[in-house]
Motif scaffolding. Structure first.
Motif, PDB file in Angstrom:
ATOM      1  N   THR A  98      -5.300  18.342   2.987  1.00 36.97           N
ATOM      2  CA  THR A  98      -4.392  19.277   2.305  1.00 36.97           C
ATOM      3  C   THR A  98      -3.698  18.650   1.106  1.00 36.97           C
ATOM      4  OG1 THR A  98      -2.496  18.655   3.705  1.00 36.97           O
ATOM      5  CG2 THR A  98      -3.956  20.387   4.525  1.00 36.97           C
ATOM      6  N   ALA A  99      -3.969  17.390   0.832  1.00 34.27           N
ATOM      7  CA  ALA A  99      -3.285  16.687  -0.260  1.00 34.27           C
ATOM      8  C   ALA A  99      -3.728  17.229  -1.615  1.00 34.27           C
ATOM      9  CB  ALA A  99      -3.574  15.190  -0.185  1.00 34.27           C
ATOM     10  N   PRO A 100      -2.810  17.297  -2.589  1.00 34.06           N
ATOM     11  CA  PRO A 100      -3.177  17.772  -3.924  1.00 34.06           C
ATOM     12  C   PRO A 100      -4.162  16.821  -4.606  1.00 34.06           C
ATOM     13  CG  PRO A 100      -0.953  16.859  -3.916  1.00 34.06           C
ATOM     14  CD  PRO A 100      -1.387  16.937  -2.486  1.00 34.06           C
ATOM     15  N   VAL A 101      -4.904  17.352  -5.565  1.00 39.00           N
ATOM     16  CA  VAL A 101      -5.949  16.571  -6.232  1.00 39.00           C
ATOM     17  C   VAL A 101      -5.385  15.306  -6.860  1.00 39.00           C
ATOM     18  CG1 VAL A 101      -7.643  16.586  -8.094  1.00 39.00           C
ATOM     19  CG2 VAL A 101      -7.395  18.595  -6.627  1.00 39.00           C
ATOM     20  N   TRP A 102      -4.220  15.411  -7.508  1.00 42.97           N
ATOM     21  CA  TRP A 102      -3.668  14.243  -8.191  1.00 42.97           C
ATOM     22  C   TRP A 102      -3.341  13.122  -7.205  1.00 42.97           C
ATOM     23  CZ3 TRP A 102       1.101  12.958  -6.353  1.00 42.97           C
ATOM     24  CH2 TRP A 102       1.890  13.991  -5.796  1.00 42.97           C
ATOM     25  N   MET A 103      -2.990  13.477  -5.964  1.00 44.83           N
ATOM     26  CA  MET A 103      -2.697  12.460  -4.961  1.00 44.83           C
ATOM     27  C   MET A 103      -3.972  11.846  -4.404  1.00 44.83           C
ATOM     28  SD  MET A 103      -0.525  12.714  -1.381  1.00 44.83           S
ATOM     29  CE  MET A 103       0.879  13.503  -2.174  1.00 44.83           C
ATOM     30  N   LEU A 104      -5.039  12.630  -4.345  1.00 44.87           N
ATOM     31  CA  LEU A 104      -6.304  12.143  -3.808  1.00 44.87           C
ATOM     32  C   LEU A 104      -6.818  10.936  -4.584  1.00 44.87           C
ATOM     33  CD1 LEU A 104      -8.234  15.441  -2.979  1.00 44.87           C
ATOM     34  CD2 LEU A 104      -7.195  13.820  -1.369  1.00 44.87           C
ATOM     35  N   VAL A 158       0.865  -1.179   0.000  1.00 44.26           N
ATOM     36  CA  VAL A 158       0.000   0.000   0.000  1.00 44.26           C
ATOM     37  C   VAL A 158       0.905   1.233   0.000  1.00 44.26           C
ATOM     38  CG1 VAL A 158      -1.720   1.318   1.285  1.00 44.26           C
ATOM     39  CG2 VAL A 158      -1.891  -1.173   1.180  1.00 44.26           C
ATOM     40  N   SER A 159       1.060   1.851  -1.151  1.00 45.50           N
ATOM     41  CA  SER A 159       1.972   2.989  -1.293  1.00 45.50           C
ATOM     42  C   SER A 159       1.332   4.073  -2.147  1.00 45.50           C
ATOM     43  CB  SER A 159       3.295   2.542  -1.919  1.00 45.50           C
ATOM     44  OG  SER A 159       3.933   1.563  -1.119  1.00 45.50           O
ATOM     45  N   VAL A 160       1.665   5.325  -1.834  1.00 43.25           N
ATOM     46  CA  VAL A 160       1.071   6.464  -2.525  1.00 43.25           C
ATOM     47  C   VAL A 160       2.178   7.432  -2.950  1.00 43.25           C
ATOM     48  CG1 VAL A 160      -0.476   8.454  -2.312  1.00 43.25           C
ATOM     49  CG2 VAL A 160      -1.101   6.262  -1.261  1.00 43.25           C
ATOM     50  N   GLY A 161       2.312   7.627  -4.242  1.00 44.99           N
ATOM     51  CA  GLY A 161       3.332   8.512  -4.770  1.00 44.99           C
ATOM     52  C   GLY A 161       3.225   9.920  -4.214  1.00 44.99           C
ATOM     53  N   GLY A 162       4.368  10.478  -3.810  1.00 42.80           N
ATOM     54  CA  GLY A 162       4.423  11.862  -3.358  1.00 42.80           C
ATOM     55  C   GLY A 162       3.973  12.113  -1.947  1.00 42.80           C
TER      56      GLY A 162
END
Length: 279
Positions: free
Chosen positions: A133-139, A112-116
């Motif tokens: 506060t996470a950017p849209v692309w990360m969401l 389970v990993s999430v870039g950035g």
């Protein structure tokens, strides 16, 4: 009649003896988490398509294009994180482990990993404030894990335990998004301790293995953070650090090349095997 009974008894003992000498199948499970390098930021190559079926991955989400369903085990052909990720250290960690373990042992990973992402995304108690506060692309990636990557990791780890799997260790690669964070080791320690508590694991039986970031020799933009990673064993007695020296990287100065991931993954496995052999 007596002779017949003796024959049956001897035959039964013989069969029982044969069975007792055959090791029971085992599933060794490793939990993997972090950001893009653990997720896998470089496409797999043709040589990475052949995998021993003893190396398994539990799908952490539904991936219709791959024919995978969340919570089910599959042969660990990449991608082994999300549906479209690339090669990661976990790939060659698992391959190297099965090459060096008895044939009755399977190795399973849950990645389970999430870039950035910052390490705060895996904070059990406070992840929601980070997600806000996470950017849209990360969401989009976070939502693939039901909005709670830590929760998804624990959920699937419990399922693996219910399947008869034994969690043998935790693999992490993270740090690029926490530059100059002097509290990083404390934050990692909190995540580690939460995993132990939530999964009823013992610290002395559950090593945490962390890999260094891309080294300066390959233009690693975050290489100075390796100084923080080196101090991780001071916060977690059963933490161990894998060197990234000599592991090639990509031109972006952040990610490893496919060859770099293969090398780093093998080093994770070599570390784990050495810990197993020292017992």
């Amino acid at each position: 009649m007596i002779a017949k009974l003796k024959f049956l008894l001897i035959g039964g003992l013989f069969l029982f003896g044969c069975r007792s000498n055959t090791p029971e199948p085992e599933l060794h499970v490793y939990l993997c988490f972090g950001q893009s390098n653990m997720q896998g930021a470089t496409p797999a190559e043709a040589q990475d398509s052949v995998v021993d079926a003893r190396f398994q991955v539990m799908s952490t989400m539904d991936c219709p294009d791959l024919g995978r369903e969340m919570g089910k085990w599959y042969t660990a052909t990449p991608p082994i994180s999300d549906c479209r990720s690339g090669l990661s250290p976990a790939d060659y960690f698992g391959r190297t482990m099965v090459e060096n373990l008895p044939e009755h042992i399977k190795v399973g990973v849950i990645n389970v990993s999430v870039g950035g992402c910052r390490i705060e995304l895996f904070d059990k108690e406070n992840y929601e404030s980070y997600v806000e506060t996470a950017p849209v692309w990360m969401l989009n990636w976070i939502n693939n894990y039901g909005g709670n990557p830590y929760g998804r990791l624990v959920e699937l780890a419990k399922q693996a335990q219910a399947d008869g799997g034994v969690i043998k260790g935790i693999l992490m690669h993270q740090g690029e998004s926490n530059p100059n964070d002097s509290l990083w080791t404390k934050k990692v320690s909190d995540i580690y301790n939460n995993l132990l508590a939530d999964l009823n694991l013992k610290a002395e039986e559950t090593p945490l293995i962390a890999g260094e970031l891309l080294s300066a020799e390959f233009g690693g933009r975050c290489a100075p953070f390796n100084e923080f990673i080196a101090t991780l064993p001071e916060a977690i007695p059963n933490a161990h650090v894998v060197s990234s020296e000599g592991c090639p990287g990509m031109p972006d100065g952040l990610h490893f090349s496919a060859e770099g991931y293969r090398m780093l993954g093998k080093r994770y496995a070599e570390m784990m095997l050495s810990l197993m052999n020292s017992k």
